[in-house]
Design an enzyme around this catalytic site. Sequence first.
Site, PDB file in Angstrom:
ATOM      1  N   ASP A  28       0.975  -1.208  -0.065  1.00  0.00           N
ATOM      2  CA  ASP A  28       0.194   0.117  -0.193  1.00  0.00           C
ATOM      3  C   ASP A  28       0.915   1.051   0.127  1.00  0.00           C
ATOM      4  OD1 ASP A  28      -2.356   1.473  -0.019  1.00  0.00           O
ATOM      5  OD2 ASP A  28      -2.756   1.317   2.168  1.00  0.00           O
ATOM      6  N   ARG A  66       0.168   7.664  -2.549  1.00  0.00           N
ATOM      7  CA  ARG A  66       0.633   8.628  -1.916  1.00  0.00           C
ATOM      8  C   ARG A  66       2.109   8.894  -2.241  1.00  0.00           C
ATOM      9  NH1 ARG A  66      -0.937   6.024   3.515  1.00  0.00           N
ATOM     10  NH2 ARG A  66      -1.544   4.581   1.956  1.00  0.00           N
ATOM     11  N   TRP A  67       3.087   7.934  -2.501  1.00  0.00           N
ATOM     12  CA  TRP A  67       4.341   8.189  -2.819  1.00  0.00           C
ATOM     13  C   TRP A  67       4.527   8.760  -4.009  1.00  0.00           C
ATOM     14  CZ3 TRP A  67       7.322   7.138  -7.013  1.00  0.00           C
ATOM     15  CH2 TRP A  67       8.748   6.828  -6.979  1.00  0.00           C
ATOM     16  N   ARG A 126      -0.501   9.271  -9.860  1.00  0.00           N
ATOM     17  CA  ARG A 126      -0.641   8.175  -9.061  1.00  0.00           C
ATOM     18  C   ARG A 126       0.067   6.831  -9.717  1.00  0.00           C
ATOM     19  NH1 ARG A 126      -4.018   7.212  -4.943  1.00  0.00           N
ATOM     20  NH2 ARG A 126      -4.298   5.129  -5.801  1.00  0.00           N
ATOM     21  N   ASN A 185     -10.856  -2.622  -6.484  1.00  0.00           N
ATOM     22  CA  ASN A 185     -10.061  -1.607  -7.199  1.00  0.00           C
ATOM     23  C   ASN A 185     -10.553  -1.201  -8.533  1.00  0.00           C
ATOM     24  OD1 ASN A 185      -6.970  -3.074  -6.057  1.00  0.00           O
ATOM     25  ND2 ASN A 185      -8.058  -1.287  -5.132  1.00  0.00           N
ATOM     26  N   TRP A 186     -11.543  -1.997  -8.939  1.00  0.00           N
ATOM     27  CA  TRP A 186     -12.329  -1.614 -10.239  1.00  0.00           C
ATOM     28  C   TRP A 186     -12.993  -0.311 -10.265  1.00  0.00           C
ATOM     29  CZ3 TRP A 186     -11.262  -4.657 -14.368  1.00  0.00           C
ATOM     30  CH2 TRP A 186     -10.659  -5.799 -14.284  1.00  0.00           C
TER      31      TRP A 186
HETATM   32  C1  FPP Z   1      -1.854   0.051  -3.571  1.00  0.00           C
HETATM   33  O1  FPP Z   1      -1.356   1.391  -3.374  1.00  0.00           O
HETATM   34  C2  FPP Z   1      -1.299  -0.584  -4.531  1.00  0.00           C
HETATM   35  C3  FPP Z   1      -2.095  -1.105  -5.701  1.00  0.00           C
HETATM   36  C4  FPP Z   1      -3.627  -1.135  -5.515  1.00  0.00           C
HETATM   37  C5  FPP Z   1      -1.525  -1.807  -6.751  1.00  0.00           C
HETATM   38  C6  FPP Z   1      -0.295  -2.704  -6.335  1.00  0.00           C
HETATM   39  C7  FPP Z   1       0.576  -2.713  -7.556  1.00  0.00           C
HETATM   40  C8  FPP Z   1       1.754  -2.801  -7.415  1.00  0.00           C
HETATM   41  C9  FPP Z   1       2.738  -2.613  -6.389  1.00  0.00           C
HETATM   42  C10 FPP Z   1       2.566  -2.584  -9.072  1.00  0.00           C
HETATM   43  C11 FPP Z   1       2.803  -3.917  -9.660  1.00  0.00           C
HETATM   44  C12 FPP Z   1       2.363  -5.174  -9.014  1.00  0.00           C
HETATM   45  C13 FPP Z   1       2.757  -6.207  -9.709  1.00  0.00           C
HETATM   46  C14 FPP Z   1       2.316  -7.662  -8.803  1.00  0.00           C
HETATM   47  C15 FPP Z   1       3.089  -6.179 -10.869  1.00  0.00           C
HETATM   48  P1  FPP Z   1      -2.630   2.567  -3.352  1.00  0.00           P
HETATM   49  O2  FPP Z   1      -2.596   2.940  -4.834  1.00  0.00           O
HETATM   50  O3  FPP Z   1      -3.964   2.350  -2.873  1.00  0.00           O
HETATM   51  O4  FPP Z   1      -1.743   3.827  -2.774  1.00  0.00           O
HETATM   52  P2  FPP Z   1      -2.403   4.908  -1.787  1.00  0.00           P
HETATM   53  O5  FPP Z   1      -3.356   4.128  -0.682  1.00  0.00           O
HETATM   54  O6  FPP Z   1      -1.534   5.791  -1.519  1.00  0.00           O
HETATM   55  O7  FPP Z   1      -3.390   5.517  -2.384  1.00  0.00           O
END
Ligand code: FPP
Length: 276
Positions: A35, A39-40, A48, A83-84
């Site tokens: 997760d 934010r990163w 994003r 996530n969709w």
């Molecule tokens: C959550 O961060 C992350 C995801 C929904 C996707 C995870 C994907 C990867 C690590 C990249 C590729 C992975 C593979 C296996 C190829 P967020 O977007 O919810 O972050 P936030 O909470 O800061 O908004």
Amino acid sequence: MRDLLEDLKPGGQEWRTAEAIDPARLPAHIAIIMDGNGRWARMRGLPRVAGHKAGIEPVRVAVETCARLGIESLTLYAFSVENWKRPRAEVETLWRLLRIYLKLEMPRLMRHNIRLGAIGRVESLPPEARRELALVIDQTAGNKGMRLNLAINYGGRAEIVDAVNRAIAAARSDGTLDQLQFTEQSVSAHLYTAGQPDPDLLIRTSGEMRISNFLLWQIAYAELYVTETLWPDFKRLDLLNAVLEYQKRDRRFGGLTKAASEEEENVAETIGVPSA
Ligand code: FPP
């Protein structure tokens, strides 16, 4: 484990942490909620999806480190059924990144003897992503080392619903539907992770104290490790620290340690609880 230590700088922080890990008490299964990508990216003034792109390298590092430590199963939460709801462009980029990762990683998975699997409703993925995934799953099927489960279009509740429906379908086709009874073992046997140990350690990055519908059944007794580190910043040292911290936990599975149990023997009467 030995070969991992050989690669680290003797006396350095990674080496000292790896040295402190007891190879006889490793978690059999590690699960990670990756997760903080969004934010990163936002902290750097980037879109994003730049965070998701930057999240690929820590995936590679975590997979390789777990395999070299001798972990039996690693499960990564890559895309949830929820996530969709994200913007279409973000979702499409995630599928593109998945395909890039699979292409890039294929030789490394083979080199480390890793067997790839997917857990989730993967039948709903776009055809190209599904094809790439099936190809790598097929090519790594004979590998006997670590099991790498990518949780894609995954939901813990959906998994339990699917397990129950599969058990019913199996009983119907055996003609045993009217005797069908569920046990914890029979539910486990129909989960996507059937045959694999339950996670001992669940890591979540970015400091959120949530399970987010991840492996709801399997994490009943997992040790939770939450780090403030955002996923794109998650390094080998963070993983080693999580394993070391796990080894410091006193896991009782609802019971007591042997010493504490002995201490409690026959103590009820001394505090005025009469024997029945
Ligand atoms: C959550 O961060 C992350 C995801 C929904 C996707 C995870 C994907 C990867 C690590 C990249 C590729 C992975 C593979 C296996 C190829 P967020 O977007 O919810 O972050 P936030 O909470 O800061 O908004």
